[in-house]
Design a protein around this motif. Structure first.
Motif, PDB file in Angstrom:
ATOM      1  N   LEU A  29       0.844  -1.182   0.000  1.00 46.01           N
ATOM      2  CA  LEU A  29       0.000   0.000   0.000  1.00 46.01           C
ATOM      3  C   LEU A  29       0.886   1.241   0.000  1.00 46.01           C
ATOM      4  N   ASP A  30       0.592   2.149  -0.909  1.00 52.04           N
ATOM      5  CA  ASP A  30       1.430   3.336  -1.070  1.00 52.04           C
ATOM      6  C   ASP A  30       0.535   4.552  -1.300  1.00 52.04           C
ATOM      7  N   LEU A  31       1.143   5.728  -1.297  1.00 52.28           N
ATOM      8  CA  LEU A  31       0.441   6.989  -1.518  1.00 52.28           C
ATOM      9  C   LEU A  31       0.960   7.635  -2.786  1.00 52.28           C
ATOM     10  N   LYS A  32       0.020   8.097  -3.629  1.00 50.45           N
ATOM     11  CA  LYS A  32       0.422   8.825  -4.829  1.00 50.45           C
ATOM     12  C   LYS A  32      -0.696   9.777  -5.228  1.00 50.45           C
ATOM     13  N   MET A  33      -0.392  11.065  -5.245  1.00 46.36           N
ATOM     14  CA  MET A  33      -1.325  12.090  -5.713  1.00 46.36           C
ATOM     15  C   MET A  33      -2.672  11.999  -5.006  1.00 46.36           C
ATOM     16  N   ASN A  34      -2.615  11.842  -3.668  1.00 44.07           N
ATOM     17  CA  ASN A  34      -3.821  11.757  -2.843  1.00 44.07           C
ATOM     18  C   ASN A  34      -4.655  10.510  -3.115  1.00 44.07           C
ATOM     19  N   TYR A  35      -4.030   9.478  -3.627  1.00 40.89           N
ATOM     20  CA  TYR A  35      -4.692   8.198  -3.860  1.00 40.89           C
ATOM     21  C   TYR A  35      -4.013   7.103  -3.047  1.00 40.89           C
ATOM     22  N   LEU A  36      -4.800   6.192  -2.516  1.00 41.58           N
ATOM     23  CA  LEU A  36      -4.281   4.956  -1.954  1.00 41.58           C
ATOM     24  C   LEU A  36      -3.992   4.039  -3.134  1.00 41.58           C
ATOM     25  N   VAL A  37      -2.744   3.630  -3.250  1.00 48.29           N
ATOM     26  CA  VAL A  37      -2.334   2.764  -4.357  1.00 48.29           C
ATOM     27  C   VAL A  37      -2.102   1.357  -3.815  1.00 48.29           C
ATOM     28  N   VAL A  38      -2.806   0.395  -4.379  1.00 46.91           N
ATOM     29  CA  VAL A  38      -2.696  -1.005  -3.962  1.00 46.91           C
ATOM     30  C   VAL A  38      -1.971  -1.772  -5.055  1.00 46.91           C
ATOM     31  N   ARG A  39      -0.749  -2.227  -4.745  1.00 44.62           N
ATOM     32  CA  ARG A  39       0.057  -2.963  -5.720  1.00 44.62           C
ATOM     33  C   ARG A  39       0.057  -4.440  -5.325  1.00 44.62           C
ATOM     34  N   ALA A  40      -0.623  -5.259  -6.122  1.00 46.92           N
ATOM     35  CA  ALA A  40      -0.728  -6.696  -5.859  1.00 46.92           C
ATOM     36  C   ALA A  40      -0.331  -7.473  -7.105  1.00 46.92           C
ATOM     37  N   THR A  87      -1.811 -10.117   7.208  1.00 46.08           N
ATOM     38  CA  THR A  87      -0.583  -9.706   7.891  1.00 46.08           C
ATOM     39  C   THR A  87       0.606  -9.608   6.935  1.00 46.08           C
ATOM     40  N   ALA A  88       0.417 -10.038   5.684  1.00 48.35           N
ATOM     41  CA  ALA A  88       1.495  -9.954   4.696  1.00 48.35           C
ATOM     42  C   ALA A  88       1.474  -8.630   3.933  1.00 48.35           C
ATOM     43  N   VAL A  89       0.628  -7.724   4.327  1.00 49.74           N
ATOM     44  CA  VAL A  89       0.535  -6.416   3.669  1.00 49.74           C
ATOM     45  C   VAL A  89       1.675  -5.523   4.154  1.00 49.74           C
ATOM     46  N   SER A  90       2.313  -4.819   3.234  1.00 47.53           N
ATOM     47  CA  SER A  90       3.305  -3.804   3.613  1.00 47.53           C
ATOM     48  C   SER A  90       2.731  -2.436   3.275  1.00 47.53           C
ATOM     49  N   ILE A  91       3.089  -1.426   4.082  1.00 45.90           N
ATOM     50  CA  ILE A  91       2.510  -0.104   3.933  1.00 45.90           C
ATOM     51  C   ILE A  91       3.581   0.944   4.173  1.00 45.90           C
ATOM     52  N   THR A  92       3.586   1.993   3.366  1.00 42.76           N
ATOM     53  CA  THR A  92       4.628   3.006   3.466  1.00 42.76           C
ATOM     54  C   THR A  92       4.326   4.005   4.573  1.00 42.76           C
ATOM     55  N   GLY A  93       5.382   4.596   5.091  1.00 38.87           N
ATOM     56  CA  GLY A  93       5.237   5.597   6.149  1.00 38.87           C
ATOM     57  C   GLY A  93       4.497   6.832   5.688  1.00 38.87           C
ATOM     58  N   CYS A  94       4.720   7.243   4.437  1.00 37.57           N
ATOM     59  CA  CYS A  94       4.044   8.451   3.948  1.00 37.57           C
ATOM     60  C   CYS A  94       2.540   8.227   3.855  1.00 37.57           C
ATOM     61  N   LEU A  95       2.126   7.010   3.524  1.00 36.94           N
ATOM     62  CA  LEU A  95       0.699   6.715   3.474  1.00 36.94           C
ATOM     63  C   LEU A  95       0.101   6.729   4.877  1.00 36.94           C
ATOM     64  N   LEU A  96       0.799   6.124   5.833  1.00 38.99           N
ATOM     65  CA  LEU A  96       0.308   6.124   7.209  1.00 38.99           C
ATOM     66  C   LEU A  96       0.131   7.555   7.728  1.00 38.99           C
ATOM     67  N   ALA A  97       1.096   8.417   7.427  1.00 39.40           N
ATOM     68  CA  ALA A  97       1.024   9.802   7.884  1.00 39.40           C
ATOM     69  C   ALA A  97      -0.169  10.520   7.272  1.00 39.40           C
ATOM     70  N   GLU A  98      -0.424  10.287   5.993  1.00 37.40           N
ATOM     71  CA  GLU A  98      -1.539  10.943   5.316  1.00 37.40           C
ATOM     72  C   GLU A  98      -2.884  10.398   5.799  1.00 37.40           C
ATOM     73  N   LEU A  99      -2.942   9.092   6.062  1.00 37.04           N
ATOM     74  CA  LEU A  99      -4.165   8.490   6.598  1.00 37.04           C
ATOM     75  C   LEU A  99      -4.500   9.095   7.961  1.00 37.04           C
ATOM     76  N   ALA A 100      -3.460   9.290   8.782  1.00 41.70           N
ATOM     77  CA  ALA A 100      -3.662   9.901  10.095  1.00 41.70           C
ATOM     78  C   ALA A 100      -4.098  11.359   9.954  1.00 41.70           C
ATOM     79  N   ALA A 101      -3.479  12.081   9.033  1.00 44.83           N
ATOM     80  CA  ALA A 101      -3.808  13.494   8.838  1.00 44.83           C
ATOM     81  C   ALA A 101      -5.249  13.681   8.376  1.00 44.83           C
TER      82      ALA A 101
END
Length: 292
Positions: A14-25, A45-59
């Motif tokens: 899971l990543d962040l790009k241009m205000n979109y949640l990007v799911v790469r599978a 539990t095998a999902v990986s997620i970027t720090g920038c996405l976590l920060a934006e989700l929290a914001a």
């Protein structure tokens, strides 16, 4: 308005790009606009997620729920600051008057029992529903006589049988616990978004519970889970069962004179209770109804 509940069930990034949640599978790449997401549920539990996405989700105050190896909710993302005036809100919360807290808890308990009675009447359990309605007349400030506990025993036995207990390890309890966890997380999101602490409850005061206030506020919404679990009559608790329970957030109810998704109704309700506590005015509380 955020309204989507996104559930991640497979291994992916899971990543962040241009205000979109990007799911790469393995199946490909998909995107969801962040401003449409109310809840992100990560089951695998095998999902990986970027720090920038976590920060934006929290914001953006998007509720993120993490599940364990059995796909049961085990943790959630809670922002450190949910409101610009959180220091003032914390002072208010610490200063909430005991008498007001007692009255508001009584109102919450009464609403919960009232909805349990309605549910039982719909299931043609008239005798038990009448007993719960009598309990409504006996509620004291802070529910000192524990009408909630007595009502719960009558209610669950009427729904699932005389031998049923909430301590059993079975599909029914697994479904109830899962559904309650989803609603609890939604309440936690709104408490934090309004600048308050989930730890400081009005009735629940467990020193090991980080979500005492959430446990207080969620009570009237539990019946939404009970309805689904009873209707579906889950024999096994699988992915299909979890989908139906998560989808409760997308059901519609009526609150404050308008039809809203449950996710939005929780937002309106939680703010109304928090306002009632801070302004010492029980009449500010807005409960939902099933009548659309």
């Amino acid at each position: 308005m955020s309204w989507r509940t996104v559930v991640i069930t497979r291994r992916c990034k899971l990543d962040l790009k241009m205000n979109y949640l990007v799911v790469r599978a393995e199946e490909g790449v998909s995107r969801v606009f962040l401003d449409e997401i109310g809840t992100l549920l990560i089951e695998n539990t095998a999902v990986s997620i970027t720090g920038c996405l976590l920060a934006e989700l929290a914001a953006k105050k998007i509720k993120v729920i993490f599940c364990d190896g059995k796909r049961n909710p085990c943790a959630e993302l809670v922002p450190c600051y949910g409101s610009h005036d959180c220091s003032r809100k914390l002072e208010q919360q610490i200063g909430w008057k005991s008498a007001v807290k007692d009255m508001i808890w009584s109102e919450i308990v009464a609403e919960k029992i009232r909805k349990q009675a309605i549910h039982l009447r719909e299931r043609d359990r008239q005798e038990e529903a009448a007993l719960l309605e009598r309990y409504l007349m006996e509620i004291e400030p802070a529910d000192a006589s524990n009408r909630e506990g007595h009502a719960a025993k009558v209610y669950f036995n009427a729904l699932f049988g005389k031998d049923f207990t909430r301590a059993e390890d079975n599909a029914v309890n697994a479904a109830l616990n899962y559904g309650y966890s989803i609603l609890l997380s939604a309440c936690s999101r709104e408490i934090v978004a309004n600048g308050y602490l989930t730890q400081l409850g009005i009735f629940h005061h467990n020193m090991f519970n980080a979500f005492n206030l959430s446990c207080d506020l969620v009570e009237p919404f539990r019946i939404l889970v009970d309805r689904v679990v009873k209707t579906e009559d889950f024999r096994i608790f699988d992915q299909e069962a979890r989908k139906k329970l998560v989808n409760i957030l997308n059901d519609q109810v009526k609150i404050d004179g308008t039809v809203q998704y449950v996710n939005q109704a929780i937002k309106i309700y939680c703010k109304s209770v928090l306002d009632a506590l801070s302004e010492n005015d029980v009449s500010l509380i807005k409960f939902y109804s099933y009548e659309l």
